[in-house]
Design a protein around this motif. Structure first.
Motif, PDB file in Angstrom:
ATOM      1  N   ALA A   1       0.821  -1.207   0.000  1.00 49.08           N
ATOM      2  CA  ALA A   1       0.000   0.000   0.000  1.00 49.08           C
ATOM      3  C   ALA A   1       0.856   1.260   0.000  1.00 49.08           C
ATOM      4  O   ALA A   1       0.511   2.257  -0.619  1.00 49.08           O
ATOM      5  CB  ALA A   1      -0.931   0.017   1.219  1.00 49.08           C
TER       6      ALA A   1
ATOM      7  N   TYR B   1      -5.500   6.327   0.766  1.00 46.41           N
ATOM      8  CA  TYR B   1      -5.136   5.420   1.853  1.00 46.41           C
ATOM      9  C   TYR B   1      -5.746   5.889   3.177  1.00 46.41           C
ATOM     10  O   TYR B   1      -6.356   5.099   3.898  1.00 46.41           O
ATOM     11  CB  TYR B   1      -3.612   5.338   1.956  1.00 46.41           C
ATOM     12  CG  TYR B   1      -3.118   4.479   3.089  1.00 46.41           C
ATOM     13  CD1 TYR B   1      -3.209   3.090   3.034  1.00 46.41           C
ATOM     14  CD2 TYR B   1      -2.560   5.052   4.227  1.00 46.41           C
ATOM     15  CE1 TYR B   1      -2.762   2.305   4.076  1.00 46.41           C
ATOM     16  CE2 TYR B   1      -2.102   4.270   5.265  1.00 46.41           C
ATOM     17  CZ  TYR B   1      -2.205   2.894   5.195  1.00 46.41           C
ATOM     18  OH  TYR B   1      -1.767   2.116   6.222  1.00 46.41           O
TER      19      TYR B   1
ATOM     20  N   LEU C   1      -8.785  -0.198   1.071  1.00 42.58           N
ATOM     21  CA  LEU C   1      -7.409  -0.471   1.443  1.00 42.58           C
ATOM     22  C   LEU C   1      -6.758  -1.437   0.465  1.00 42.58           C
ATOM     23  O   LEU C   1      -5.610  -1.252   0.068  1.00 42.58           O
ATOM     24  CB  LEU C   1      -7.351  -1.025   2.873  1.00 42.58           C
ATOM     25  CG  LEU C   1      -6.001  -1.094   3.534  1.00 42.58           C
ATOM     26  CD1 LEU C   1      -5.352   0.283   3.600  1.00 42.58           C
ATOM     27  CD2 LEU C   1      -6.130  -1.685   4.927  1.00 42.58           C
TER      28      LEU C   1
END
Length: 81
Positions: free
Chosen positions: A10, A44, A56
């Motif tokens: 991420a 995010y 996410l």
């Protein structure tokens, strides 16, 4: 360990987009990559704040599979609110 991988996935677009050459002048695409990094961070944070597993996973750039869902849910349980 697995949560770290998902978090690393991420965060990868944010971290890599912040890298720039050491030259005095930034390349023309620097502004675009800064905007992309800023947008990735916003998405995010929105996913964390809204406790969105799908958000996410999406910002992490991983496939929507059971293992990633579990990891995203654990990250949300640990860090969102």
């Amino acid at each position: 360990m697995r949560r770290r991988r998902l978090l690393a996935v991420a965060a990868a677009p944010v971290v890599t987009s912040g890298c720039s050459p050491q030259d005095d002048e930034a390349p023309p695409s620097a502004s675009a990559s800064s905007d992309g990094a800023r947008e990735a961070v916003k998405v995010y944070v929105q996913a964390l704040n809204s406790r969105s597993t799908a958000g996410l996973i999406s910002v992490g750039g991983v496939e929507d599979e059971e293992w990633f869902r579990q990891e995203a849910e654990q990250i949300l349980a640990d860090r969102s609110g």
